[in-house]
Write a protein that holds these residues in place. Structure first.
Motif, mmCIF file in Angstrom:
data_model
loop_
_atom_site.group_PDB
_atom_site.id
_atom_site.type_symbol
_atom_site.label_atom_id
_atom_site.label_comp_id
_atom_site.label_asym_id
_atom_site.label_seq_id
_atom_site.Cartn_x
_atom_site.Cartn_y
_atom_site.Cartn_z
ATOM 1 N N ASP A 50 54.219 65.660 -3.919
ATOM 2 C CA ASP A 50 54.189 64.253 -4.319
ATOM 3 C C ASP A 50 55.421 63.504 -3.810
ATOM 4 O OD1 ASP A 50 51.786 64.686 -5.544
ATOM 5 O OD2 ASP A 50 52.604 64.748 -7.592
ATOM 6 N N TRP A 51 56.572 64.143 -3.835
ATOM 7 C CA TRP A 51 57.804 63.514 -3.337
ATOM 8 C C TRP A 51 57.679 63.228 -1.837
ATOM 9 C CZ3 TRP A 51 61.704 60.777 -4.669
ATOM 10 C CH2 TRP A 51 62.811 60.676 -3.843
ATOM 11 N N ASN A 52 57.152 64.204 -1.079
ATOM 12 C CA ASN A 52 56.982 63.991 0.358
ATOM 13 C C ASN A 52 55.960 62.886 0.632
ATOM 14 O OD1 ASN A 52 58.866 65.917 1.137
ATOM 15 N ND2 ASN A 52 57.352 67.560 1.103
ATOM 16 N N LEU A 53 54.916 62.819 -0.158
ATOM 17 C CA LEU A 53 53.920 61.758 -0.014
ATOM 18 C C LEU A 53 54.541 60.390 -0.303
ATOM 19 C CD1 LEU A 53 50.919 61.255 0.560
ATOM 20 C CD2 LEU A 53 50.517 61.475 -1.892
ATOM 21 N N LEU A 54 55.365 60.309 -1.332
ATOM 22 C CA LEU A 54 56.050 59.061 -1.662
ATOM 23 C C LEU A 54 56.988 58.634 -0.534
ATOM 24 C CD1 LEU A 54 56.780 56.835 -3.736
ATOM 25 C CD2 LEU A 54 58.592 58.370 -4.521
ATOM 26 N N LYS A 55 57.726 59.585 0.032
ATOM 27 C CA LYS A 55 58.627 59.259 1.139
ATOM 28 C C LYS A 55 57.857 58.753 2.355
ATOM 29 C CE LYS A 55 60.934 63.046 1.683
ATOM 30 N NZ LYS A 55 61.911 64.082 2.031
ATOM 31 N N THR A 56 56.723 59.376 2.648
ATOM 32 C CA THR A 56 55.909 58.963 3.788
ATOM 33 C C THR A 56 55.366 57.551 3.585
ATOM 34 O OG1 THR A 56 55.287 61.262 4.180
ATOM 35 C CG2 THR A 56 53.911 59.565 5.191
ATOM 36 N N ARG A 57 54.818 57.283 2.407
ATOM 37 C CA ARG A 57 54.275 55.949 2.126
ATOM 38 C C ARG A 57 55.368 54.887 2.169
ATOM 39 N NH1 ARG A 57 50.225 57.004 -2.939
ATOM 40 N NH2 ARG A 57 48.601 58.102 -1.770
ATOM 41 N N THR A 58 56.537 55.217 1.621
ATOM 42 C CA THR A 58 57.655 54.272 1.635
ATOM 43 C C THR A 58 58.086 53.959 3.058
ATOM 44 O OG1 THR A 58 58.384 55.138 -0.499
ATOM 45 C CG2 THR A 58 59.987 53.853 0.764
ATOM 46 N N ARG A 59 58.180 54.982 3.887
ATOM 47 C CA ARG A 59 58.573 54.778 5.283
ATOM 48 C C ARG A 59 57.549 53.913 6.022
ATOM 49 N NH1 ARG A 59 60.460 59.769 7.070
ATOM 50 N NH2 ARG A 59 62.478 58.988 6.456
ATOM 51 N N GLU A 60 56.253 54.164 5.771
ATOM 52 C CA GLU A 60 55.211 53.356 6.418
ATOM 53 C C GLU A 60 55.300 51.894 5.987
ATOM 54 O OE1 GLU A 60 51.590 55.275 5.357
ATOM 55 O OE2 GLU A 60 51.865 56.933 6.762
ATOM 56 N N GLN A 61 55.507 51.660 4.698
ATOM 57 C CA GLN A 61 55.619 50.289 4.213
ATOM 58 C C GLN A 61 56.872 49.612 4.756
ATOM 59 O OE1 GLN A 61 53.332 48.512 2.591
ATOM 60 N NE2 GLN A 61 52.016 50.304 2.773
ATOM 61 N N TRP A 62 57.968 50.348 4.842
ATOM 62 C CA TRP A 62 59.200 49.791 5.385
ATOM 63 C C TRP A 62 59.018 49.418 6.861
ATOM 64 C CZ3 TRP A 62 63.348 47.516 3.800
ATOM 65 C CH2 TRP A 62 64.382 47.314 4.682
ATOM 66 N N ASP A 63 58.321 50.250 7.615
ATOM 67 C CA ASP A 63 58.059 49.956 9.011
ATOM 68 C C ASP A 63 57.211 48.696 9.163
ATOM 69 O OD1 ASP A 63 59.533 52.126 9.818
ATOM 70 O OD2 ASP A 63 57.786 53.441 10.092
ATOM 71 N N LYS A 64 56.236 48.493 8.240
ATOM 72 C CA LYS A 64 55.420 47.266 8.274
ATOM 73 C C LYS A 64 56.278 46.038 8.001
ATOM 74 C CE LYS A 64 50.900 48.952 6.825
ATOM 75 N NZ LYS A 64 49.886 48.888 5.753
ATOM 76 N N ILE A 65 57.153 46.145 7.013
ATOM 77 C CA ILE A 65 58.014 45.011 6.673
ATOM 78 C C ILE A 65 59.012 44.734 7.783
ATOM 79 C CG2 ILE A 65 59.842 44.252 5.092
ATOM 80 C CD1 ILE A 65 58.328 45.799 2.890
ATOM 81 N N ALA A 66 59.577 45.765 8.361
ATOM 82 C CA ALA A 66 60.584 45.603 9.418
ATOM 83 C C ALA A 66 59.976 45.056 10.708
ATOM 84 C CB ALA A 66 61.276 46.921 9.687
ATOM 85 N N ALA A 67 58.671 45.286 10.922
ATOM 86 C CA ALA A 67 58.040 44.828 12.145
ATOM 87 C C ALA A 67 57.775 43.331 12.130
ATOM 88 C CB ALA A 67 56.719 45.583 12.344
ATOM 89 N N LYS A 68 57.793 42.705 10.971
ATOM 90 C CA LYS A 68 57.507 41.274 10.855
ATOM 91 C C LYS A 68 58.667 40.430 11.308
ATOM 92 C CE LYS A 68 54.065 41.573 7.283
ATOM 93 N NZ LYS A 68 53.642 41.170 5.976
#
Length: 68
Positions: free
Chosen positions: A50-68
């Motif tokens: 679950d921790w690894n899944l949370l880290k992956t989702r957080t990184r994906e969301q951060w990449d979406k925000i940073a790309a804007k």
């Protein structure tokens, strides 16, 4: 700010305490017929997944925000 720091510190102490307890003893709740001798309070494999899944989702969301 002190309250937020206290909450974080308390959560970390709780997690560390449970980990130490699980690594040194078996759960006192595990006393029934189907209980195993090495039963722990926390299923650490599931927690790690679950921790690894949370880290992956957080990184994906951060990449979406940073790309804007």
């Amino acid at each position: 700010m002190r309250t937020f720091f206290g909450m974080i510190l308390g959560a970390l102490l709780l997690i560390c305490g449970v980990y130490v307890y699980d690594s040194m003893r078996t759960s006192s709740v595990a006393s029934g017929e189907v209980a195993q001798d090495t039963r722990t309070i926390v299923n650490w494999d599931v927690a790690a997944h679950d921790w690894n899944l949370l880290k992956t989702r957080t990184r994906e969301q951060w990449d979406k925000i940073a790309a804007k």
